[in-house]
Write an enzyme that holds these catalytic residues in place. Structure first.
Site, PDB file in Angstrom:
ATOM      1  N   HIS A 251       0.820  -1.210   0.000  1.00  0.00           N
ATOM      2  CA  HIS A 251       0.000   0.000   0.000  1.00  0.00           C
ATOM      3  C   HIS A 251       0.854   1.259   0.000  1.00  0.00           C
ATOM      4  O   HIS A 251       0.386   2.321  -0.407  1.00  0.00           O
ATOM      5  CB  HIS A 251      -0.997  -0.007   1.175  1.00  0.00           C
ATOM      6  CG  HIS A 251      -0.396  -0.001   2.531  1.00  0.00           C
ATOM      7  ND1 HIS A 251      -0.122  -1.155   3.240  1.00  0.00           N
ATOM      8  CD2 HIS A 251      -0.028   1.018   3.345  1.00  0.00           C
ATOM      9  CE1 HIS A 251       0.380  -0.835   4.418  1.00  0.00           C
ATOM     10  NE2 HIS A 251       0.457   0.477   4.511  1.00  0.00           N
TER      11      HIS A 251
ATOM     12  N   ASP B   2       0.500  -7.705   0.270  1.00  0.00           N
ATOM     13  CA  ASP B   2       0.729  -6.286   0.541  1.00  0.00           C
ATOM     14  C   ASP B   2       2.246  -6.059   0.540  1.00  0.00           C
ATOM     15  O   ASP B   2       2.874  -5.982   1.591  1.00  0.00           O
ATOM     16  CB  ASP B   2       0.105  -5.902   1.894  1.00  0.00           C
ATOM     17  CG  ASP B   2       0.191  -4.411   2.177  1.00  0.00           C
ATOM     18  OD1 ASP B   2       0.685  -3.667   1.308  1.00  0.00           O
ATOM     19  OD2 ASP B   2      -0.238  -3.994   3.272  1.00  0.00           O
TER      20      ASP B   2
ATOM     21  N   GLY C 118       2.930   4.867  10.077  1.00  0.00           N
ATOM     22  CA  GLY C 118       4.324   5.121   9.755  1.00  0.00           C
ATOM     23  C   GLY C 118       5.179   3.877   9.839  1.00  0.00           C
ATOM     24  O   GLY C 118       6.273   3.826   9.281  1.00  0.00           O
TER      25      GLY C 118
ATOM     26  N   SER D  26       4.302   1.037   8.589  1.00  0.00           N
ATOM     27  CA  SER D  26       4.014   0.206   7.417  1.00  0.00           C
ATOM     28  C   SER D  26       5.267  -0.146   6.647  1.00  0.00           C
ATOM     29  O   SER D  26       6.118   0.709   6.364  1.00  0.00           O
ATOM     30  CB  SER D  26       3.060   0.938   6.466  1.00  0.00           C
ATOM     31  OG  SER D  26       1.729   0.769   6.847  1.00  0.00           O
TER      32      SER D  26
ATOM     33  N   SER E  17       1.919  -4.721   7.497  1.00  0.00           N
ATOM     34  CA  SER E  17       0.809  -4.362   6.618  1.00  0.00           C
ATOM     35  C   SER E  17      -0.141  -3.398   7.321  1.00  0.00           C
ATOM     36  O   SER E  17      -0.228  -2.225   6.985  1.00  0.00           O
ATOM     37  CB  SER E  17       0.055  -5.619   6.171  1.00  0.00           C
ATOM     38  OG  SER E  17      -1.087  -5.270   5.415  1.00  0.00           O
TER      39      SER E  17
END
Length: 427
Positions: free
Chosen positions: A217, A247, A334, A336, A352
């Protein structure tokens, strides 16, 4: 980038303070299953490090397939527990000879997959997730705080319709969300502001060039990424998968001479060299590093998870992601894309999304690294010739450092309390 070798700090692209670590021992559960009582069985279960248990579980999955109904690591007894459903005596004996504990269960792997398909058809809505929990031999279905009223009734009815002993339904106080945010770490300027994510692992792309893995993402949200908030882009997204079957993003460094280190920076001058990719094992202790919250630890609690995020581009839409790892490790916006790894240098996942935060807790889902490596053709370690397990596209290998060391955890402060741990801060 104007220089040929990125500084360690920027190459690692992970920062933050170190949180206190310590995974609690996992006790053997008793729900919906019983310890196997095979007559005449004389094989004694082996004590295993978590990494070795993960290897053994992977080998058993390859050789026995759906005869197995999942497995998990018993941290207290340091044993691999293997579920079998409807297996004959010869199969049970084969599993026991490997040193694993055999546990007979009611739900087969095929039955749990069928139940998950029913949920996908009848209960896909934003704010829901489900994953296989081999410790209870059930699907664990979770609804976040946004699932109320008719949506909650529909979900509860669907779970009940799966039949008794198939799934457990629970509520989460937080909201399932992807964890990209504005701030610092790896940055991209987009319309309306700045997106921040965390670098996962440095890799070598299939064409031999240097690259890194992060969340899909993040790669969908922005194409070009910088190692400082005001800096020029240093890497460009080559491939991004989100939503759907994962992801993860492969982001290539713009300078082909970049040689970013194959390690995770855990803060305060400490690093963990990453030597291989490995599959997650339920019950295994893991660490997560992120640019917002730093270093945190916990356990893997489920596999093959499906998460239904509220779409960030369509107010009424759902972004469904499958094949994730479920954990009780906390994370915040943040974080991720940040790495999920083991104390002895196994790359496990990429952050994720999830619910909660690092104050109130919650659950976080991770993209398996092995899946991302296979899909992109990348290998662990950035820079030509700087790869781990070059003969294996996942970077997995069996020649672990300290293979005879029976440690089960790590010592992030370098006190020497756990011999041989790579969480010692040596560079």
């Amino acid at each position: 980038m104007s220089h040929k070798r990125m500084p360690r700090r920027k190459a690692a692209l992970a920062a933050g303070g170190v949180a206190a670590l310590g995974a609690a021992a996992l006790l053997l559960p008793h729900a919906n299953a019983s310890q196997d009582g095979v007559a005449g069985a004389t094989v004694t279960a082996r004590t295993l490090r978590a990494a070795d248990a993960s290897d053994l579980a992977a080998r058993l999955r390859r050789t026995l397939g759906d005869t197995l109904a999942g497995s998990y690591y018993d941290g207290g007894g340091r044993r691999l527990v293997v579920n079998v459903a409807g297996a004959d005596e010869d199969t049970v004996a084969r599993v026991r000879r490997t040193g694993a504990v055999v546990r007979r269960v009611d739900n087969s792997a095929a039955e749990l997959r069928s139940a998950a398909r029913t949920l996908r058809t009848r209960a896909t809505m934003a704010g829901t997730a489900w994953a296989v929990d081999p410790r209870t031999d059930r699907l664990v279905v979770t609804a976040d705080s946004t699932v109320t009223g008719a949506r909650w009734d529909r979900l509860r009815s669907t779970v009940r319709g799966l039949g008794p002993g198939t799934a457990t339904l629970k509520k989460s106080a937080g909201t399932f969300k992807t964890l990209a945010s504005g701030g610092d770490a790896v940055f991209s300027r987009v319309q309306g502001g700045t997106v921040r994510c965390s670098l996962g692992f440095n890799v070598t792309a299939a064409d031999g060039g240097p690259a890194f893995l992060t969340a899909g993402h993040c790669g969908v949200a922005a194409k070009e990424w910088s190692d400082s908030q005001a800096g020029q882009p240093v890497a460009t997204v080559d491939r991004a998968t989100f939503p759907g079957g994962g992801d993860f993003s492969l982001v290539k460094y713009d300078d082909p001479a970049t040689r970013a280190p194959g390690e995770v920076d855990t803060g305060d001058g400490r690093t963990v060299p990453i030597t291989r990719a490995e599959d997650a094992t339920v019950g295994g202790s893991v660490f997560r590093m992120g640019s917002t919250t730093g270093l945190h630890d916990g356990q893997v609690t489920g596999l093959d998870a499906t998460v239904n995020f509220q779409s960030e581009t369509d107010p009424g839409g759902v972004d469904t992601v499958t094949g994730l790892i479920r954990t009780d490790v906390c994370a915040e916006p943040g974080d991720s894309g940040g790495p999920l790894f083991t104390a002895d240098g196994g790359a496990v996942g990429l952050t994720s999304g999830g619910s909660g935060d690092c104050t109130s807790g919650g659950e976080t889902f991770f993209q398996p690294v092995t899946t991302a490596l296979r899909a992109t053709g990348a290998t662990l370690g950035a820079g030509a010739g700087d790869t781990a397990g070059a003969d294996d596209p996942t970077g997995a290998r069996d020649d672990r450092a300290g293979a005879g060391d029976d440690r089960a955890g790590g010592d992030p402060y370098g006190t020497g309390a756990v011999g041989g741990s790579s969480l010692t801060g040596t560079r």
